[in-house]
Design an enzyme around this catalytic site. Structure first.
Site, PDB file in Angstrom:
ATOM      1  N   SER A  75       0.819  -1.207   0.000  1.00 44.59           N
ATOM      2  CA  SER A  75       0.000   0.000   0.000  1.00 44.59           C
ATOM      3  C   SER A  75       0.855   1.259   0.000  1.00 44.59           C
ATOM      4  O   SER A  75       1.916   1.316   0.629  1.00 44.59           O
ATOM      5  CB  SER A  75      -0.909  -0.007   1.236  1.00 44.59           C
ATOM      6  OG  SER A  75      -1.633   1.203   1.332  1.00 44.59           O
ATOM      7  N   GLN A 131       0.624  -0.232  -4.741  1.00 50.05           N
ATOM      8  CA  GLN A 131      -0.763   0.226  -4.824  1.00 50.05           C
ATOM      9  C   GLN A 131      -0.849   1.724  -4.558  1.00 50.05           C
ATOM     10  O   GLN A 131      -0.202   2.236  -3.644  1.00 50.05           O
ATOM     11  CB  GLN A 131      -1.619  -0.526  -3.805  1.00 50.05           C
ATOM     12  CG  GLN A 131      -3.069  -0.086  -3.731  1.00 50.05           C
ATOM     13  CD  GLN A 131      -3.293   1.005  -2.682  1.00 50.05           C
ATOM     14  OE1 GLN A 131      -2.452   1.236  -1.816  1.00 50.05           O
ATOM     15  NE2 GLN A 131      -4.418   1.699  -2.792  1.00 50.05           N
ATOM     16  N   TYR A 153      -3.626   5.216  -4.322  1.00 49.56           N
ATOM     17  CA  TYR A 153      -4.934   5.864  -4.359  1.00 49.56           C
ATOM     18  C   TYR A 153      -4.797   7.122  -5.205  1.00 49.56           C
ATOM     19  O   TYR A 153      -3.688   7.636  -5.398  1.00 49.56           O
ATOM     20  CB  TYR A 153      -5.398   6.246  -2.950  1.00 49.56           C
ATOM     21  CG  TYR A 153      -5.630   5.074  -2.033  1.00 49.56           C
ATOM     22  CD1 TYR A 153      -6.774   4.283  -2.169  1.00 49.56           C
ATOM     23  CD2 TYR A 153      -4.726   4.758  -1.023  1.00 49.56           C
ATOM     24  CE1 TYR A 153      -7.005   3.208  -1.329  1.00 49.56           C
ATOM     25  CE2 TYR A 153      -4.949   3.692  -0.172  1.00 49.56           C
ATOM     26  CZ  TYR A 153      -6.089   2.916  -0.334  1.00 49.56           C
ATOM     27  OH  TYR A 153      -6.313   1.850   0.507  1.00 49.56           O
ATOM     28  N   THR A 210      -6.403   1.616  -6.643  1.00 48.29           N
ATOM     29  CA  THR A 210      -7.625   1.312  -5.886  1.00 48.29           C
ATOM     30  C   THR A 210      -8.621   2.447  -6.070  1.00 48.29           C
ATOM     31  O   THR A 210      -8.311   3.608  -5.781  1.00 48.29           O
ATOM     32  CB  THR A 210      -7.308   1.132  -4.397  1.00 48.29           C
ATOM     33  OG1 THR A 210      -6.373   0.065  -4.247  1.00 48.29           O
ATOM     34  CG2 THR A 210      -8.562   0.807  -3.614  1.00 48.29           C
ATOM     35  N   ARG A 262     -19.464   3.368  11.854  1.00 47.97           N
ATOM     36  CA  ARG A 262     -19.570   1.976  12.260  1.00 47.97           C
ATOM     37  C   ARG A 262     -20.680   1.897  13.295  1.00 47.97           C
ATOM     38  O   ARG A 262     -20.618   2.590  14.322  1.00 47.97           O
ATOM     39  CB  ARG A 262     -18.267   1.474  12.897  1.00 47.97           C
ATOM     40  CG  ARG A 262     -17.009   1.759  12.082  1.00 47.97           C
ATOM     41  CD  ARG A 262     -16.862   0.768  10.931  1.00 47.97           C
ATOM     42  NE  ARG A 262     -15.571   0.904  10.275  1.00 47.97           N
ATOM     43  CZ  ARG A 262     -15.342   1.662   9.220  1.00 47.97           C
ATOM     44  NH1 ARG A 262     -16.318   2.374   8.683  1.00 47.97           N
ATOM     45  NH2 ARG A 262     -14.134   1.716   8.679  1.00 47.97           N
ATOM     46  N   LYS A 312      -8.320  -2.010  -8.952  1.00 45.04           N
ATOM     47  CA  LYS A 312      -8.875  -2.708  -7.792  1.00 45.04           C
ATOM     48  C   LYS A 312     -10.162  -2.024  -7.334  1.00 45.04           C
ATOM     49  O   LYS A 312     -10.237  -0.795  -7.258  1.00 45.04           O
ATOM     50  CB  LYS A 312      -7.860  -2.716  -6.647  1.00 45.04           C
ATOM     51  CG  LYS A 312      -8.245  -3.574  -5.450  1.00 45.04           C
ATOM     52  CD  LYS A 312      -7.077  -3.661  -4.479  1.00 45.04           C
ATOM     53  CE  LYS A 312      -7.387  -4.594  -3.323  1.00 45.04           C
ATOM     54  NZ  LYS A 312      -8.414  -4.050  -2.421  1.00 45.04           N
ATOM     55  N   HIS A 328     -13.456  -3.624  -1.053  1.00 44.13           N
ATOM     56  CA  HIS A 328     -12.572  -3.044  -0.042  1.00 44.13           C
ATOM     57  C   HIS A 328     -12.765  -3.718   1.315  1.00 44.13           C
ATOM     58  O   HIS A 328     -12.741  -3.072   2.363  1.00 44.13           O
ATOM     59  CB  HIS A 328     -12.808  -1.538   0.085  1.00 44.13           C
ATOM     60  CG  HIS A 328     -11.543  -0.753   0.306  1.00 44.13           C
ATOM     61  ND1 HIS A 328     -11.020   0.102  -0.628  1.00 44.13           N
ATOM     62  CD2 HIS A 328     -10.692  -0.704   1.358  1.00 44.13           C
ATOM     63  CE1 HIS A 328      -9.919   0.659  -0.159  1.00 44.13           C
ATOM     64  NE2 HIS A 328      -9.693   0.172   1.046  1.00 44.13           N
ATOM     65  N   GLY A 344     -11.538 -10.603  -0.932  1.00 47.42           N
ATOM     66  CA  GLY A 344     -12.569 -10.389   0.075  1.00 47.42           C
ATOM     67  C   GLY A 344     -13.134 -11.672   0.639  1.00 47.42           C
ATOM     68  O   GLY A 344     -13.657 -12.495  -0.107  1.00 47.42           O
TER      69      GLY A 344
END
Length: 405
Positions: free
Chosen positions: A122, A142, A144, A170, A179, A269, A293, A325
C-alpha cells in the site's frame, strides 16, 4: 497436526491469537467494516453457500498450483493484498514481504518445502517501498488517487525505481467512517498524549508491549510512500487520508493516462460491476480485482465472490481477474478459481497471522492456504488449478443476488 504454541492450524485460530495479543483499538481496526457490516459479513458467508462436487478413486497423485499474476510467476494462487499502516508488528510490511518471498508450508513429508508469492504494498504502508523491494522481488505497488496527476505519477515512478513490478490503482471508497458498533480510536501520531490515552489498553497486552519495547520505537503511524519527491516529510496516516479524500475524483481518462505513463502491468482494484470491468479493459488495464474493499466501501454491496462470475464472463478472456474479500481458507480460493478468478488476494488473514506470530505467522497463514488448495484439488480429482470450472461447484440459483447476468 493440532495447533501448538508456535503454529496454528486455521486462520480462525490466528484471529483468536491476534485478539489476545493486540490492544483493543488495534484489533478492531483490523476487523472494521462500514456501517452495519452487511458487506463485511457477506464477504465471508457467501463462500459457505457454494458446495463442491467431489470425485473418488483415480485421483491425481500430484497437484499443480503454479500460475502467474501481472507477469510474475507464483507458486500458488494467493497474493498478499495491499493494506494500510500495519502497527500490529514492529517489522510491518517487511516481515510480510519476507514471508511472501519464501514460506515453509509445514509439510511433514518434506519439512524444507517452501512456496512464494507476490505481495501488494500500500502507498499508505508503514514501511517504504524501497525497504520492501529490498527483501522481495515481486512487489505490486498500490496507489490511491490522492493529489494531482503529477503527485500520483511521482509515487508510481518512485515504486518502479525501487523495483515494483506492477501498479495497482484502488478506486473503491466512499469515505464513510461510520460503524454501528463504534469506530476504534486511532491517534494522529504516537506522542505523549496518545501514549497516555492508550496506556490502559496496552499494559494489558504485555507481549505486544514487549515486542515494541525491544525495538526502542513506538508504532509508526506515518506513511513514507506518501512523502513528496526528494523529501522524508512523510505525512501521518490521517494526513495521507485527508489528501486522498479531498482530491478530485479520478475519471476513466485519468486511469488510462496513468496506465500509459506507467507502461507496465496494471491492475484496477475495486471492481464490482461488469460495466466497470469493461471500462478497465478499455483503459488498458492488465487485470482487475473484484473487491469491495473488505466490506469498507458501500455497505449493502454483495460479497465480492457473488460479483465474480459475471465479471469473469464479461472480461475474463481479455484480462486477468482476481478476487479479493472474505478468503479464510484454501477451499475458498478453489471456489473463486472455479468461478473464473486467476488468483485471490488476502488481507485480514495474513494480518491476523502477523499479529499472532510475526513473520512466522504470515508464513503459517500462507501454508494453511497452500495446503487447503491442495486438499480441495485432491477431493475434486483435479491435477491442476487450471482444470477447475463451475462444474466443480454446486451454485444456488440466487447466489449472484442479481436479476441480470
Amino acid at each position: 497436526m493440532a495447533s501448538t504454541k508456535d503454529w496454528f492450524e486455521t486462520v480462525a485460530e490466528a484471529q483468536r491469537r491476534a485478539r489476545r495479543r493486540l490492544p483493543k483499538s488495534v484489533y478492531y481496526a483490523l476487523v472494521a467494516g462500514a456501517e452495519q457490516g452487511i458487506t463485511l459479513t457477506d464477504n465471508v458467508a457467501a463462500f459457505d453457500e457454494l458446495g463442491f462436487r467431489p470425485h473418488i478413486a483415480d485421483l491425481p497423485q500430484q497437484r499443480e498450483q503454479t500460475t502467474s499474476v501481472l507477469g510474475q510467476e507464483i507458486d500458488f494462487p494467493v497474493v498478499i493484498s495491499p493494506t494500510g499502516v500495519q502497527a500490529v508488528d514492529p517489522e510491518g510490511e517487511v516481515a510480510v514481504a519476507r514471508a511472501a518471498a519464501s514460506s515453509n508450508i509445514q509439510n511433514p513429508l518434506n519439512p524444507e518445502q517452501t512456496v512464494s508469492t507476490a505481495m501488494g504494498l500500500s502507498s499508505f504502508a508503514s514501511r517504504s517501498v524501497e525497504d520492501v523491494c529490498a527483501v522481495h522481488d515481486r512487489v505490486f505497488f498500490q496507489v490511491y488517487w490522492a493529489g494531482s496527476r503529477d503527485d500520483v505519477l511521482a509515487r508510481a515512478m518512485r515504486a518502479k525505481a525501487a523495483g515494483a513490478k506492477a501498479l495497482i490503482v484502488t478506486l473503491d471508497w466512499t469515505f464513510a467512517t461510520r460503524r454501528d458498533w463504534g469506530s476504534p480510536p486511532i491517534p494522529e501520531k504516537m506522542d505523549l498524549r496518545a501514549m497516555m490515552q492508550f496506556a490502559p489498553e496496552v499494559v494489558t497486552k504485555p507481549r505486544y508491549l514487549l515486542d515494541w519495547a525491544r525495538t526502542g520505537k513506538l508504532p509508526d503511524l506515518t506513511t513514507p510512500n506518501m512523502a513528496p519527491p526528494g523529501t522524508d516529510d512523510a505525512p501521518t496516516f490521517f494526513g495521507a487520508y485527508g489528501q486522498w479524500w479531498t482530491s478530485p475524483l479520478p475519471t476513466w481518462e485519468d486511469i488510462a493516462w496513468l496506465r500509459e505513463q506507467w507502461g507496465g502491468p496494471f491492475m484496477v482494484k475495486g471492481i464490482m460491476h461488469p460495466d466497470d470491468a469493461r471500462r478497465a479493459v478499455d483503459a488498458g488495464a492488465s487485470a482487475v480485482s473484484v473487491s469491495n474493499h473488505g466490506g469498507n466501501n458501500l455497505d449493502g454491496t454483495p460479497a465480492s465472490i457473488r460479483a465474480l462470475p459475471a465479471i469473469a464472463d464479461a472480461v475474463g478472456d481479455q484480462i486477468e481477474v482476481l478476487q479479493d474479500g472474505g478468503v479464510r481458507r484454501g477451499a475458498d480460493v478453489v471456489k473463486a478459481l472455479s468461478l473464473g478468478a486467476r488468483a485471490c488476494l488476502i488481507g485480514r488473514a495474513y494480518l491476523w497471522g502477523m499479529a499472532a506470530q510475526g513473520e512466522r505467522g504470515v508464513s503459517n497463514v500462507l501454508s494453511i492456504m497452500y495446503k487447503g488448495i491442495d486438499e480441495a484439488l485432491l477431493g475434486l480429482g483435479k491435477a491442476s488449478i487450471h482444470e477447475l470450472s463451475r462444474d466443480d461447484l454446486i451454485i444456488p440459483e440466487s447466489f449472484a443476488r442479481s436479476s441480470k447476468p
